[in-house]
Scaffold this motif. Structure first.
Motif, PDB file in Angstrom:
ATOM      1  N   TYR A 129      21.636  27.022  53.154  1.00 10.68           N
ATOM      2  CA  TYR A 129      21.274  25.924  52.236  1.00 10.68           C
ATOM      3  C   TYR A 129      20.347  26.324  51.114  1.00 10.68           C
ATOM      4  CZ  TYR A 129      20.895  21.268  50.144  1.00 10.68           C
ATOM      5  OH  TYR A 129      20.753  20.290  49.335  1.00 10.68           O
ATOM      6  N   TRP A 130      19.232  27.001  51.852  1.00 11.19           N
ATOM      7  CA  TRP A 130      18.241  27.300  50.884  1.00 11.19           C
ATOM      8  C   TRP A 130      18.747  28.452  49.958  1.00 11.19           C
ATOM      9  CZ3 TRP A 130      14.239  24.602  49.774  1.00 11.19           C
ATOM     10  CH2 TRP A 130      13.255  25.335  49.032  1.00 11.19           C
ATOM     11  N   HIS A 131      19.426  29.536  50.487  1.00  8.29           N
ATOM     12  CA  HIS A 131      19.782  30.775  49.681  1.00  8.29           C
ATOM     13  C   HIS A 131      20.819  30.004  48.612  1.00  8.29           C
ATOM     14  CE1 HIS A 131      18.027  33.734  51.889  1.00  8.29           C
ATOM     15  NE2 HIS A 131      18.722  33.571  53.031  1.00  8.29           N
ATOM     16  N   PHE A 132      21.763  29.139  48.980  1.00 11.94           N
ATOM     17  CA  PHE A 132      22.312  28.423  47.981  1.00 11.94           C
ATOM     18  C   PHE A 132      21.588  27.990  46.845  1.00 11.94           C
ATOM     19  CE2 PHE A 132      23.819  23.990  46.693  1.00 11.94           C
ATOM     20  CZ  PHE A 132      24.842  24.495  45.790  1.00 11.94           C
ATOM     21  N   VAL A 133      20.628  27.220  47.199  1.00 12.14           N
ATOM     22  CA  VAL A 133      19.665  26.669  46.239  1.00 12.14           C
ATOM     23  C   VAL A 133      19.232  27.653  45.462  1.00 12.14           C
ATOM     24  CG1 VAL A 133      17.411  25.410  45.778  1.00 12.14           C
ATOM     25  CG2 VAL A 133      19.078  24.500  47.740  1.00 12.14           C
ATOM     26  N   ASP A 134      18.615  28.686  45.824  1.00 13.76           N
ATOM     27  CA  ASP A 134      18.023  30.088  45.185  1.00 13.76           C
ATOM     28  C   ASP A 134      19.208  30.399  44.156  1.00 13.76           C
ATOM     29  OD1 ASP A 134      15.868  29.753  46.556  1.00 13.76           O
ATOM     30  OD2 ASP A 134      16.377  31.649  47.648  1.00 13.76           O
ATOM     31  N   VAL A 135      20.393  30.731  44.425  1.00 14.22           N
ATOM     32  CA  VAL A 135      21.456  31.164  43.667  1.00 14.22           C
ATOM     33  C   VAL A 135      21.654  30.328  42.353  1.00 14.22           C
ATOM     34  CG1 VAL A 135      24.038  31.879  43.506  1.00 14.22           C
ATOM     35  CG2 VAL A 135      22.443  32.743  45.402  1.00 14.22           C
ATOM     36  N   VAL A 136      21.956  28.946  42.619  1.00 15.79           N
ATOM     37  CA  VAL A 136      22.216  28.002  41.696  1.00 15.79           C
ATOM     38  C   VAL A 136      21.012  27.912  40.725  1.00 15.79           C
ATOM     39  CG1 VAL A 136      22.301  25.626  41.245  1.00 15.79           C
ATOM     40  CG2 VAL A 136      23.431  26.354  43.273  1.00 15.79           C
ATOM     41  N   VAL A 193      16.257  21.081  46.175  1.00 17.63           N
ATOM     42  CA  VAL A 193      15.072  21.675  46.669  1.00 17.63           C
ATOM     43  C   VAL A 193      14.308  20.980  47.493  1.00 17.63           C
ATOM     44  CG1 VAL A 193      12.917  22.714  45.970  1.00 17.63           C
ATOM     45  CG2 VAL A 193      14.962  23.127  44.674  1.00 17.63           C
ATOM     46  N   VAL A 194      14.208  19.560  47.210  1.00 16.95           N
ATOM     47  CA  VAL A 194      13.485  18.714  48.169  1.00 16.95           C
ATOM     48  C   VAL A 194      14.052  18.259  49.346  1.00 16.95           C
ATOM     49  CG1 VAL A 194      12.855  16.226  48.267  1.00 16.95           C
ATOM     50  CG2 VAL A 194      12.544  17.398  46.255  1.00 16.95           C
ATOM     51  N   ILE A 195      15.540  18.201  49.382  1.00 22.17           N
ATOM     52  CA  ILE A 195      16.430  17.998  50.675  1.00 22.17           C
ATOM     53  C   ILE A 195      16.021  19.413  51.496  1.00 22.17           C
ATOM     54  CG2 ILE A 195      18.716  18.052  51.511  1.00 22.17           C
ATOM     55  CD1 ILE A 195      19.357  16.365  48.782  1.00 22.17           C
ATOM     56  N   GLY A 196      16.299  20.521  50.817  1.00 22.49           N
ATOM     57  CA  GLY A 196      16.251  21.605  51.647  1.00 22.49           C
ATOM     58  C   GLY A 196      14.740  21.955  52.137  1.00 22.49           C
ATOM     59  N   THR A 197      13.620  21.556  51.390  1.00 19.06           N
ATOM     60  CA  THR A 197      12.460  21.565  52.050  1.00 19.06           C
ATOM     61  C   THR A 197      12.070  20.899  53.151  1.00 19.06           C
ATOM     62  OG1 THR A 197      11.569  22.052  49.696  1.00 19.06           O
ATOM     63  CG2 THR A 197      10.006  21.455  51.335  1.00 19.06           C
ATOM     64  N   VAL A 256       8.392  26.464  53.255  1.00 20.77           N
ATOM     65  CA  VAL A 256       7.979  25.091  52.858  1.00 20.77           C
ATOM     66  C   VAL A 256       6.906  24.817  51.818  1.00 20.77           C
ATOM     67  CG1 VAL A 256       7.182  22.855  53.980  1.00 20.77           C
ATOM     68  CG2 VAL A 256       8.764  24.107  55.323  1.00 20.77           C
ATOM     69  N   ILE A 257       5.893  25.531  51.838  1.00 22.84           N
ATOM     70  CA  ILE A 257       4.997  25.441  50.891  1.00 22.84           C
ATOM     71  C   ILE A 257       5.502  26.032  49.613  1.00 22.84           C
ATOM     72  CG2 ILE A 257       2.848  26.573  49.873  1.00 22.84           C
ATOM     73  CD1 ILE A 257       1.891  26.857  52.927  1.00 22.84           C
ATOM     74  N   LEU A 258       6.260  27.039  49.411  1.00 26.18           N
ATOM     75  CA  LEU A 258       6.817  27.528  48.354  1.00 26.18           C
ATOM     76  C   LEU A 258       7.833  26.388  47.762  1.00 26.18           C
ATOM     77  CD1 LEU A 258       7.368  31.349  49.056  1.00 26.18           C
ATOM     78  CD2 LEU A 258       5.626  30.273  47.531  1.00 26.18           C
ATOM     79  N   GLY A 259       8.547  25.725  48.467  1.00 26.68           N
ATOM     80  CA  GLY A 259       9.280  24.908  48.057  1.00 26.68           C
ATOM     81  C   GLY A 259       8.605  23.454  47.573  1.00 26.68           C
ATOM     82  N   PHE A 260       7.592  23.135  47.969  1.00 29.88           N
ATOM     83  CA  PHE A 260       6.934  22.153  47.641  1.00 29.88           C
ATOM     84  C   PHE A 260       6.306  22.369  46.202  1.00 29.88           C
ATOM     85  CE2 PHE A 260       2.699  19.624  47.520  1.00 29.88           C
ATOM     86  CZ  PHE A 260       3.266  18.273  47.614  1.00 29.88           C
ATOM     87  N   VAL A 261       5.511  23.684  46.212  1.00 27.23           N
ATOM     88  CA  VAL A 261       5.196  24.216  44.888  1.00 27.23           C
ATOM     89  C   VAL A 261       6.302  23.948  43.805  1.00 27.23           C
ATOM     90  CG1 VAL A 261       4.067  26.041  43.764  1.00 27.23           C
ATOM     91  CG2 VAL A 261       3.111  25.463  45.974  1.00 27.23           C
ATOM     92  N   PHE A 262       7.442  24.645  43.981  1.00 22.77           N
ATOM     93  CA  PHE A 262       8.542  24.528  43.043  1.00 22.77           C
ATOM     94  C   PHE A 262       8.516  23.219  42.502  1.00 22.77           C
ATOM     95  CE2 PHE A 262      12.802  23.767  41.904  1.00 22.77           C
ATOM     96  CZ  PHE A 262      12.982  24.935  40.836  1.00 22.77           C
ATOM     97  N   THR A 263       8.723  22.109  43.531  1.00 19.62           N
ATOM     98  CA  THR A 263       8.933  20.660  43.135  1.00 19.62           C
ATOM     99  C   THR A 263       7.851  20.351  42.200  1.00 19.62           C
ATOM    100  OG1 THR A 263      10.117  20.507  45.024  1.00 19.62           O
ATOM    101  CG2 THR A 263       9.469  18.611  43.909  1.00 19.62           C
TER     102      THR A 263
END
Length: 290
Positions: free
Chosen positions: A265-272, A232-236, A191-198
């Protein structure tokens, strides 16, 4: 016999208001987005309250609807047969998302590869406006567009998402083996990494040398990366809800279907993002010189 209860492995849901309310919320959000960007219904561009109302309605529907699904699972309605159906549904949803992003990737491929075919060898040179319009397609990215250096902030974001893919896998593996502490720690890091990415994506946008309405490149870039950022926001949020449920004692090694879907879903976001990084950031920078 006619009045005996039917015995089967399927769950027949009770009548629910959430599909209708969800549709209304999405329409309000869409109208609010148009109003905020361009103005609508006599409201000036920049009017934000309708968009905020729509997003609040969407969040309310998500909370209410998913709470009902969790209750169904807790009372035993999610039999093995139902779980298979839910997995098929998630797979089809991700497949539809793949097709969505494929359209944006193709816009980059078409603009970059077939510009000569689009312009053509002969056209009416007496029409100056037409000629000037076609000439703009001769270069990709268009002349005057300064692309991002992919090996600075975009590379950092790529490493962040790849790391988040490992932490969510760690969390899932830990939960499968009954290690709730490991699952908790892995989810917190994800969750922290997803927030930092955003945050870094927003910072990158603030330093863009082009806009979404100035060129075909700009519109395609912001639509592709922007929709990925929304995912990414939705996945987070998805993973944060799983973390809250885990901290409240929910989910177990045997029953954690929601977390499994969140990990998919998160792995899908990574691949995209890997494809975006390669074809939206790296290729225009290296092949076309930025």
């Amino acid at each position: 016999m006619a009045h005996d209860e039917v015995k089967h492995d399927f769950h027949l849901v009770n009548p629910s208001p959430w599909p209708l309310l969800g549709s209304i919320a999405v329409v309000v959000t869409a109208l609010g987005g148009v109003t905020y960007m361009k103005g609508l219904f006599g409201l000036e561009a920049g009017t934000w309250w309708l968009l905020a109302l729509g997003l609040a309605m969407v969040m309310w529907v998500m909370f209410g609807w998913w709470r009902e699904v969790i209750k169904e699972g807790n009372v035993g309605d999610h039999t093995p047969v139902v779980q298979i159906g839910l997995r098929y549904g998630m797979i089809l949803f991700i497949a539809s998302e793949v097709m969505f992003f494929a359209g944006w990737f193709w816009s980059f491929f078409e603009f970059a590869i077939f510009e000569s075919a689009r312009v053509g060898e002969t056209w009416d040179s007496t029409n100056a406006l037409y000629a000037d319009g076609l000439a703009r397609f001769n270069d990709w990215p268009p002349v005057g567009v300064e692309t991002f250096d992919p090996f600075h902030l975009p590379l950092i974001n790529t490493l962040i998402l790849l790391l988040s893919g490992t932490t969510v896998t760690w969390a899932h593996h830990a939960l499968q083996h009954g290690d709730r502490a490991g699952a908790r720690n892995g989810l917190i890091l994800t969750v922290i990494l997803g927030f930092v990415f955003t945050l870094l994506q927003a910072y990158e946008y603030s330093h863009a040398q082009f806009t979404f309405d100035g060129t075909l490149y700009g519109s395609a870039f912001f639509m592709a990366t922007g929709f990925h950022g929304a995912h990414v926001v939705i996945g987070t949020i998805f993973l944060a809800i799983c973390l809250i449920r885990l901290l409240m004692g929910g989910m177990s090694a045997e029953k954690h279907l929601g977390f499994e879907f969140a990990a998919w879903y998160w792995h899908f976001v990574d691949v995209v993002w890997l494809f975006l990084f390669a074809f939206v950031y790296v290729v225009p920078h290296l092949v076309y010189g930025g």
